[in-house]
Design an enzyme around this catalytic site. Structure first.
Site, PDB file in Angstrom:
ATOM      1  N   CYS A  48       5.367  -9.396   2.074  1.00  0.00           N
ATOM      2  CA  CYS A  48       4.497  -8.667   2.617  1.00  0.00           C
ATOM      3  C   CYS A  48       2.946  -8.399   1.626  1.00  0.00           C
ATOM      4  O   CYS A  48       1.960  -8.360   2.310  1.00  0.00           O
ATOM      5  CB  CYS A  48       4.592  -7.219   3.352  1.00  0.00           C
ATOM      6  SG  CYS A  48       6.039  -7.107   4.318  1.00  0.00           S
TER       7      CYS A  48
ATOM      8  N   HIS B 192      -0.820  -1.568   3.262  1.00  0.00           N
ATOM      9  CA  HIS B 192      -0.038  -2.449   4.203  1.00  0.00           C
ATOM     10  C   HIS B 192       0.669  -1.565   5.181  1.00  0.00           C
ATOM     11  O   HIS B 192       0.979  -0.506   5.025  1.00  0.00           O
ATOM     12  CB  HIS B 192       1.086  -2.951   3.213  1.00  0.00           C
ATOM     13  CG  HIS B 192       2.208  -3.633   3.875  1.00  0.00           C
ATOM     14  ND1 HIS B 192       2.263  -4.424   4.713  1.00  0.00           N
ATOM     15  CD2 HIS B 192       3.839  -3.311   3.868  1.00  0.00           C
ATOM     16  CE1 HIS B 192       3.360  -5.009   5.345  1.00  0.00           C
ATOM     17  NE2 HIS B 192       4.217  -4.261   4.783  1.00  0.00           N
TER      18      HIS B 192
ATOM     19  N   ASN C 103       3.938  -4.404  11.952  1.00  0.00           N
ATOM     20  CA  ASN C 103       3.897  -4.859  10.586  1.00  0.00           C
ATOM     21  C   ASN C 103       3.748  -6.302  10.516  1.00  0.00           C
ATOM     22  O   ASN C 103       4.535  -7.316  11.079  1.00  0.00           O
ATOM     23  CB  ASN C 103       5.550  -4.836   9.890  1.00  0.00           C
ATOM     24  CG  ASN C 103       5.653  -5.307   8.442  1.00  0.00           C
ATOM     25  OD1 ASN C 103       4.611  -6.060   7.866  1.00  0.00           O
ATOM     26  ND2 ASN C 103       6.578  -4.558   7.842  1.00  0.00           N
TER      27      ASN C 103
END
Length: 368
Positions: free
Chosen positions: A111, A249, A279
């Site tokens: 990520c 994030h 996500n």
């Protein structure tokens, strides 16, 4: 001193939405269960390969910067779900853009891939290796998802965004960052079936089993993102009160809130997209950044903080000083091909192709 200003930005989001009610048609879950634990209400499912998302996001970023593709020196693509590993996927995007003079490389730190890529490209600009670069964060995770696993199937979505960075003598772009990794906890987030370790064993590419220790990931994410933020601010000679906007994030709303509290940043200064996109791994920060600009949350001279974490467990935080421009210099007319399926229908097709009968999917699909 040479800096690397962000001069262009663009995103490309698949049109098909998979909301929590759609997930509940084939998983034992509810909208309340998902929303209360994650803050996620819906996510996007792509009907095209992630290369196509990357191409359009990058082309829009170049138009925004007023930069011709032939003037690009470097294409950096951050992702865990590359369409190809040999050759790399960045070279496909380079070819589609017509960036014939560019180098091209993929980066996979889960990520954090976009931000690690931004650091890499910025360093090359600042040392004179390149002058102009395109940095992309993109994911097409849906084909790799174990759609029978409620713990992970509710979390992830597809999407892409890109930025253009260019050499400047003004102190803009990334002015400080901190990168790190809790390698001792790398086993807490593992996708069995993605990688050479699983070749010729009981899992084929695309047939995945996810190891996901949510509690340990939560704890490490909050600590890593918070400490990285503090370190990056110290390196920049700034304090938390100097930050105009935090673009973290977007893994889980609880994590975002915990990081903001620990870092001493009020939630009104935190930009959140996790509710509508879930996500998107490498794509969450750049997509949120583009939307923050579009919504007027980024102003000339703004100081931004972008903490993130990912599998590995990698973590980082970047302090970014914005330039004078917050409006595009040009527009791009590229669009995705039409999508004639809903998010649920696209997921059903993925499940069919996987041939997954272990959770009764075939019976449920046949009933429809």
């Amino acid at each position: 001193m040479t800096y690397a200003a962000i001069t262009g930005w663009g995103k490309c989001m698949p049109p098909a939405v998979l909301d929590n009610a759609g997930l509940a048609t084939f998983l034992d879950t509810t909208d309340e269960w998902i929303t209360s634990r994650t803050g996620i209400r819906e996510r996007r499912i792509s009907h095209v390969p992630m290369t196509a998302l990357s191409h359009i996001a990058a082309a829009r970023a170049l138009a925004c910067a007023g930069l011709d593709a032939a003037d690009v020196d470097l294409v950096v693509l951050g992702t865990v779900s590359a369409d190809e590993h040999v050759p790399n996927t960045a070279s496909a995007v380079q070819w589609l853009l017509g960036a014939k003079n560019a180098a091209a490389m993929d980066i996979n730190t889960a990520c954090t891939s976009f931000l690690y890529g931004l650091t890499s490209a910025t360093a090359m600009v600042r040392t004179g290796v390149v002058r102009n670069a395109v940095v992309i964060g993109v994911e097409g995770i849906s084909p790799f998802m174990d759609w029978s696993n409620r713990n992970v199937a509710v979390l992830f979505g597809d999407g892409a965004a890109a930025v253009v960075i260019q050499a400047t003598d003004r102190p803009e772009g990334v002015i400080a960052e901190k990168l790190g990794c809790y390698a001792d906890a790398r086993h807490t987030l593992r996708v069995r079936g993605m990688g050479a370790a699983w070749c010729n064993h009981d899992l084929q590419l695309g047939d995945t089993r996810w190891d996901f220790d949510g509690q340990e990931i939560f704890k490490r994410a909050v600590v890593g993102m918070s400490e990285a933020s503090e370190s990056a601010l110290q390196r920049a000679g700034l304090s938390r009160t100097d930050i105009d906007l935090c673009v973290p994030h977007q893994a889980n709303l609880r994590i975002i809130e915990a990081v903001a509290k620990r870092a001493g940043i009020p939630m009104e200064k935190v930009f959140v997209t996790v509710d509508r996109y879930g996500n998107m791994s490498s794509a969450t920060v750049p997509v949120a950044l583009v939307e923050a600009i579009e919504e007027g949350r980024v102003r000339p001279g703004s100081l931004l903080l972008t903490p993130a974490f990912g599998g590995g467990l990698t973590w980082c935080a970047h302090v970014i000083r914005w330039g004078d421009r917050v409006t595009p210099l040009g527009a791009c007319d590229l669009e995705l091909p039409p999508c004639h399926q809903t998010g649920v229908e696209l997921v059903q097709d993925i499940i069919r192709r996987k041939g997954n009968t272990s959770s009764g999917f075939d019976v449920q699909l046949a009933a429809r």
